[in-house]
Design a protein around this motif. Structure first.
Motif, mmCIF file in Angstrom:
data_model
loop_
_atom_site.group_PDB
_atom_site.id
_atom_site.type_symbol
_atom_site.label_atom_id
_atom_site.label_comp_id
_atom_site.label_asym_id
_atom_site.label_seq_id
_atom_site.Cartn_x
_atom_site.Cartn_y
_atom_site.Cartn_z
ATOM 1 N N SER A 157 0.839 -1.198 0.000
ATOM 2 C CA SER A 157 0.000 0.000 0.000
ATOM 3 C C SER A 157 0.880 1.256 0.000
ATOM 4 C CB SER A 157 -0.898 0.012 1.234
ATOM 5 O OG SER A 157 -0.145 0.305 2.406
ATOM 6 N N ALA A 158 0.260 2.396 -0.267
ATOM 7 C CA ALA A 158 0.997 3.661 -0.244
ATOM 8 C C ALA A 158 1.625 3.904 1.121
ATOM 9 C CB ALA A 158 0.061 4.814 -0.616
ATOM 10 N N ASP A 159 0.919 3.545 2.183
ATOM 11 C CA ASP A 159 1.467 3.739 3.523
ATOM 12 C C ASP A 159 2.674 2.834 3.768
ATOM 13 O OD1 ASP A 159 -0.436 5.634 4.036
ATOM 14 O OD2 ASP A 159 -1.672 4.368 5.339
ATOM 15 N N MET A 160 2.611 1.614 3.258
ATOM 16 C CA MET A 160 3.740 0.692 3.417
ATOM 17 C C MET A 160 4.958 1.198 2.636
ATOM 18 S SD MET A 160 1.388 -2.726 2.999
ATOM 19 C CE MET A 160 2.603 -4.014 3.241
ATOM 20 N N ARG A 161 4.709 1.677 1.429
ATOM 21 C CA ARG A 161 5.809 2.225 0.633
ATOM 22 C C ARG A 161 6.393 3.474 1.300
ATOM 23 N NH1 ARG A 161 6.464 1.306 -5.016
ATOM 24 N NH2 ARG A 161 5.418 -0.581 -5.723
ATOM 25 N N MET A 162 5.527 4.331 1.832
ATOM 26 C CA MET A 162 6.015 5.536 2.494
ATOM 27 C C MET A 162 6.781 5.189 3.758
ATOM 28 S SD MET A 162 6.296 8.763 2.091
ATOM 29 C CE MET A 162 5.033 9.133 0.858
ATOM 30 N N THR A 408 4.813 -3.934 7.600
ATOM 31 C CA THR A 408 3.437 -4.372 7.859
ATOM 32 C C THR A 408 2.743 -3.384 8.786
ATOM 33 O OG1 THR A 408 3.992 -6.702 7.551
ATOM 34 C CG2 THR A 408 2.023 -6.210 8.854
ATOM 35 N N LEU A 409 1.565 -2.958 8.376
ATOM 36 C CA LEU A 409 0.786 -2.002 9.152
ATOM 37 C C LEU A 409 -0.549 -2.635 9.542
ATOM 38 C CD1 LEU A 409 1.430 1.134 6.914
ATOM 39 C CD2 LEU A 409 2.478 0.637 9.130
ATOM 40 N N PRO A 410 -1.163 -2.190 10.632
ATOM 41 C CA PRO A 410 -2.460 -2.753 11.029
ATOM 42 C C PRO A 410 -3.548 -2.393 10.022
ATOM 43 C CG PRO A 410 -1.910 -0.858 12.395
ATOM 44 C CD PRO A 410 -0.694 -1.163 11.584
ATOM 45 N N THR A 411 -4.620 -3.154 10.037
ATOM 46 C CA THR A 411 -5.735 -2.893 9.135
ATOM 47 C C THR A 411 -7.013 -2.614 9.916
ATOM 48 O OG1 THR A 411 -7.090 -3.786 7.327
ATOM 49 C CG2 THR A 411 -6.249 -5.375 8.939
#
Length: 418
Positions: A157-162, A408-411
């Motif tokens: 996701s964009a957040d993971m890439r950032m 890895t970020l929470p969902t």
């Protein structure tokens, strides 16, 4: 290249054998909806090449094993012209043809519209449901508040890439002032928000001196934007721009003498390295799940197979995630024993993909693929940069590898299951 010649001969022989064995079976059709004309046609064409090679590889080993026997895969392309309305028209054409799998990625706005339309279609026609495999649309909402049982994302996701990019910026003390510039749609706005939040958490000393959005696919000359970036005193630019918008922007940066670093999502292909030239050496960074100079015999062989299949320099844009996606789909169909969307989705959930240089897992909670990410920097070919991009003489060297657990970020996904 001897390796390439041997691979072409091996693949050709296997394709003939596979075709003879699988010709009696109806192919499993994959419908790709993406821009094959218009300002982002180069991105759509790059996707097509990656998907075709993955399908050829599967067919060369006999196809997908089903209860009725081995079945070949077949790619059917639908030109969305890069816009939402046309994408929805093409989705109707795809479902009318009873194609069970939808593949798309270039545009989060399109992906969001497709998710909604597929949710409605699958509710209305449970005997003709389709599964959506997303290879590049990275708006985080697609695996959070707008998640769907029928959607799987194989890109970070964009957040993971950032997260990966700002981890590198955190250690780069030369960065003091940052300019944000993005395409004016949902994805671009998410990139801007993520950059602000993550920079504040990791480098509160950094000053954001610009936060600008431009029309997507419509700017022919980025010189005025580059002039504003120069005037701001920025020493770094963060952008999620892709396709021709990125290529034209970095070309204008070179011509305008902008000395800032570019932290990009997609700066490692589609003409960007050649457009920047020497001005990009040590200053253009990109983030991806893999790049050709990762190193190791298996990674090299994977890249060389692609280049043997597509020897023209202009065709050199390799996406591991797209080829991995097709491999995982084939395995899921075999495990499910069917192309039924519910059964294939169940097989994909928690599936692990492991080869000699990459590992990925599908998180069942939101259908987001979790995998390592590489941040790499543009350099002249030579030394650690054994492979250049698109015959430009410039390639990318790893600056930082982040394990899957580090990105890895929470969902917030609350998935409705059939």
């Amino acid at each position: 290249m001897k390796v390439a010649a041997r691979w072409r001969g091996w693949l050709g022989g296997l394709l003939l054998a596979a075709a003879a064995g699988a010709s009696a079976q109806e192919p499993i059709r994959l419908g790709m909806i993406d821009g094959l004309s218009g300002p982002f046609a180069n991105a759509g064409e790059a996707v097509t090449r990656n998907l075709r090679l993955a399908i050829e590889r599967i067919n060369a080993r006999g196809g997908v094993k089903t209860a009725e026997g081995a079945r070949p895969m077949e790619l059917v392309t639908f030109d969305s012209k890069g816009n939402v309305d046309e994408s929805l028209i093409q989705l109707r054409a795809l479902t009318d043809k009873r194609i069970p799998f939808v593949l798309q990625g270039n545009s989060s706005a399109v992906a969001g519209a497709l998710v909604s339309a597929i949710n409605r279609h699958n509710a209305r026609q449970p005997d003709a449901r389709v599964l959506f495999l997303n290879y590049s649309a990275v708006d985080p909402s697609l695996t959070n508040e707008n998640c769907s049982f029928w959607h799987f994302r194989f890109d970070a996701s964009a957040d993971m890439r950032m997260q990966a990019l700002t981890e590198v910026i955190r250690q780069d003390q030369s960065v003091r002032k940052v300019y944000l510039i993005d395409q004016d749609y949902s994805f671009g706005h998410q990139v801007s928000r993520s950059a602000r939040e993550m920079l504040a958490a990791r480098r509160p000393d950094i000053q954001i001196v610009g936060d600008e959005f431009h029309p997507i696919g419509k700017i022919k000359d980025f010189a005025p934007y580059i002039a504003k970036i120069k005037a701001s005193g920025a020493d770094a630019v963060i952008t999620g721009n892709w396709g021709n918008d990125l290529t034209l922007m970095v070309k204008a940066a070179r011509e305008g003498g902008l000395q800032a670093k570019f932290y990009t999502f997609y700066g490692n292909g589609l003409g960007a390295p050649a457009a920047m030239g020497d001005a990009g050496v040590g200053r253009v960074l990109a983030v991806a799940e893999w790049h050709p100079n990762v190193g190791g015999a298996a990674s090299d062989a994977f890249y060389q197979q692609f280049r043997a299949r597509y020897p023209e320099p202009k065709d050199d844009y390799v996406h591991l995630r797209m080829q991995m996606m097709v491999e995982m789909l084939a395995r899921a169909i075999e495990q499910a024993g069917s192309t039924d969307a519910v059964k294939v989705a169940g097989a994909l959930e928690n599936m692990r993909y492991v080869n000699q240089f990459h590992e990925a897992t599908v998180r069942a909670d939101d259908h987001q693929v979790l995998q390592p990410l590489y941040v790499s920097v543009m350099e002249r070919q030579g030394g650690a940069v054994r492979f250049d991009n698109e015959g430009s003489g410039y390639g990318f060297r790893t600056v930082r590898k982040l394990k899957a657990a580090q990105t890895t970020l929470p969902t917030t996904c609350r998935m409705e299951r059939p």
